[in-house]
Design an enzyme around this catalytic site. Structure first.
Site, PDB file in Angstrom:
ATOM      1  N   TRP A 101      21.159  -1.713 -12.179  1.00 20.11           N
ATOM      2  CA  TRP A 101      21.234  -2.407 -13.348  1.00 20.11           C
ATOM      3  C   TRP A 101      21.569  -3.993 -13.455  1.00 20.11           C
ATOM      4  O   TRP A 101      21.079  -4.495 -14.253  1.00 20.11           O
ATOM      5  CB  TRP A 101      22.269  -1.494 -14.158  1.00 20.11           C
ATOM      6  CG  TRP A 101      21.854   0.001 -14.298  1.00 20.11           C
ATOM      7  CD1 TRP A 101      22.409   0.946 -13.553  1.00 20.11           C
ATOM      8  CD2 TRP A 101      20.894   0.487 -15.065  1.00 20.11           C
ATOM      9  NE1 TRP A 101      21.536   2.184 -13.969  1.00 20.11           N
ATOM     10  CE2 TRP A 101      20.702   1.933 -14.846  1.00 20.11           C
ATOM     11  CE3 TRP A 101      19.730  -0.185 -15.630  1.00 20.11           C
ATOM     12  CZ2 TRP A 101      19.766   2.666 -15.457  1.00 20.11           C
ATOM     13  CZ3 TRP A 101      18.774   0.650 -16.219  1.00 20.11           C
ATOM     14  CH2 TRP A 101      18.696   2.144 -15.978  1.00 20.11           C
ATOM     15  N   ASP A 171      28.805  -5.443 -18.486  1.00 17.11           N
ATOM     16  CA  ASP A 171      27.957  -4.292 -18.690  1.00 17.11           C
ATOM     17  C   ASP A 171      28.989  -3.042 -18.276  1.00 17.11           C
ATOM     18  O   ASP A 171      29.098  -2.725 -17.265  1.00 17.11           O
ATOM     19  CB  ASP A 171      26.674  -4.015 -17.977  1.00 17.11           C
ATOM     20  CG  ASP A 171      25.835  -2.768 -18.126  1.00 17.11           C
ATOM     21  OD1 ASP A 171      26.391  -1.923 -19.072  1.00 17.11           O
ATOM     22  OD2 ASP A 171      24.785  -2.643 -17.596  1.00 17.11           O
ATOM     23  N   LYS A 195      27.125   7.605 -22.298  1.00 19.85           N
ATOM     24  CA  LYS A 195      27.853   8.185 -21.271  1.00 19.85           C
ATOM     25  C   LYS A 195      29.377   8.674 -21.843  1.00 19.85           C
ATOM     26  O   LYS A 195      29.838   9.669 -21.883  1.00 19.85           O
ATOM     27  CB  LYS A 195      27.911   7.145 -20.215  1.00 19.85           C
ATOM     28  CG  LYS A 195      26.508   7.145 -19.659  1.00 19.85           C
ATOM     29  CD  LYS A 195      26.320   5.762 -18.729  1.00 19.85           C
ATOM     30  CE  LYS A 195      25.033   5.079 -18.747  1.00 19.85           C
ATOM     31  NZ  LYS A 195      24.080   6.121 -18.299  1.00 19.85           N
TER      32      LYS A 195
END
Ligand code: PMP
Length: 361
Positions: A101, A171, A195
């Site tokens: 990511w 992030d 999530k």
């Protein structure tokens, strides 16, 4: 019967939240319609929107110096919006590479302007988080971007650098609200909801208001943070049902002891699984180095491909879902976000122990 859901995202939601959503589905608070059918300009929806925002601010102790935005496009769109809004011709975007990511975030920034890799653990298969003392920040740094929890590799930052004159951006897609943080350390935090926050479709952005002055009017309207800040995330139609579910998840968290309370449970859940791995005499091998272990995604391999397959098949038979590792790294991964109950981890640890005893070489 509910599955033991260890999916990496979208992932488990609290049962109580789903039950409330179910009860309110066709007639939300006497309106005679679902939240999905309400106008986003109605007072009923406005209350939902404000509830989500207020609860998030309370749970993370976010001061009025920050904007809380509800955007679309997933965390992935933030990879683009961040450099578009915060990077100029004369400044450099700094990234710490700790997994796929962060690589993706860097790749987007490269399309916009100058970038610098401040540290990377790629050479070590992303098994650890680089030490904060080894970060190399470029001159004219616009910001330093980190991925707080690496969903695929199962590593997590345990402390963050204190920077002078460099904005820290995180992030936090896979660990927001899972443990206490000091928001003031960050200039921006963002997270896709699917999530720890709710369903996919909404992305939470927490942004220091003073950074909004960087966003020029030349930016495309929808990609400009100022557009959304000026209109309280209601410039266009927001993902109303996702924000409603987010508000229920936040309420559930507030009623479950807040971030402090869930952190205690999360520690217990992670410790159950890591203990099982550590006491297996090398049968289960953790991917992450001890000091970088994630409390959200527990990644491990078994002695052979064959045993991995057998483990996954037997696990599925017992009702454990989502335990295969990400397609890019293989092995196994148990994602144990806030809404995964302690009991699910106890049952998984019991199964892992029994499997190890039956199959040890
Ligand atoms: N960052 C992290 C840490 C992630 O785990 C993910 C998704 N799993 C993303 C970004 C991408 O999020 P989205 O799918 O919302 O774009």
């Amino acid at each position: 019967m509910r599955a033991y859901n260890f999916n990496a995202g979208p992932s488990a939601l609290p049962l109580e939240v789903l039950q409330i959503a179910q009860q309110e589905l066709v007639n939300f608070q006497g309106t005679g319609m679902s939240v999905m059918e309400l106008s986003h300009r109605s007072k009923e929806y406005d209350a939902v929107h404000e509830k989500a925002k207020t609860l998030l601010k309370q749970l993370l102790n976010i001061s009025d110096e920050y904007e809380v935005l509800f955007l679309q496009g997933g965390a992935s769109l933030q990879f683009t919006m961040i450099p578009m809004n915060l990077l100029s011709k004369n400044t450099v975007a700094n990234y710490v590479l700790t997994g796929s990511w962060s690589e993706k975030a860097l790749a987007e920034a490269k399309k916009i302007g100058h970038v610098h890799v401040s540290a990377s653990s790629k050479e070590n298969q992303y098994k650890h988080i680089p030490s904060i003392n080894d970060l190399e920040i470029s001159d004219n740094a616009a910001y330093l971007h980190v991925t707080s929890n690496n969903t695929i590799y199962g590593t997590q930052w345990s402390e963050y650098p204190q920077l002078n004159n460099v904005e820290l951006i995180a992030d936090m897609s896979s660990d927001i609200l899972s443990h206490e943080i000091n928001v003031e350390q960050f200039s921006m935090i963002y997270a896709g909801a699917q999530k720890n926050l709710g369903p996919s479709g909404v992305t939470v952005v927490i942004l220091k208001k003073e950074l909004l002055t960087n966003s020029t009017n030349e930016l495309p309207t929808m990609l400009n943070y100022r557009t959304h800040a000026d209109k309280n995330s209601l410039y266009n139609t927001p993902p109303t049902f996702a924000i409603y579910t987010l508000s229920l998840v936040l309420e559930w968290l507030a009623n479950s002891g807040g971030v402090k309370g869930i952190e205690r449970v999360n520690n217990e859940k992670a410790s159950l699984l890591y203990s099982c791995i550590d006491y297996s005499n090398g049968f289960y091998k953790p991917h992450a180095k001890m000091d970088s272990r994630s409390k959200m995604n527990v990644t491990f391999t078994l002695p052979s491909e064959e045993l991995t397959k057998k483990f996954l098949v037997e696990a599925k038979e017992k009702g454990f879902i989502g335990l295969s590792g990400h397609r890019s790294v293989g092995g196994c991964r148990a994602s144990i976000y806030n809404a995964v109950p302690l009991e699910a981890c106890e049952t998984l640890a019991y199964f892992m122990n029994a499997f190890y005893k039956r199959n040890q070489l």
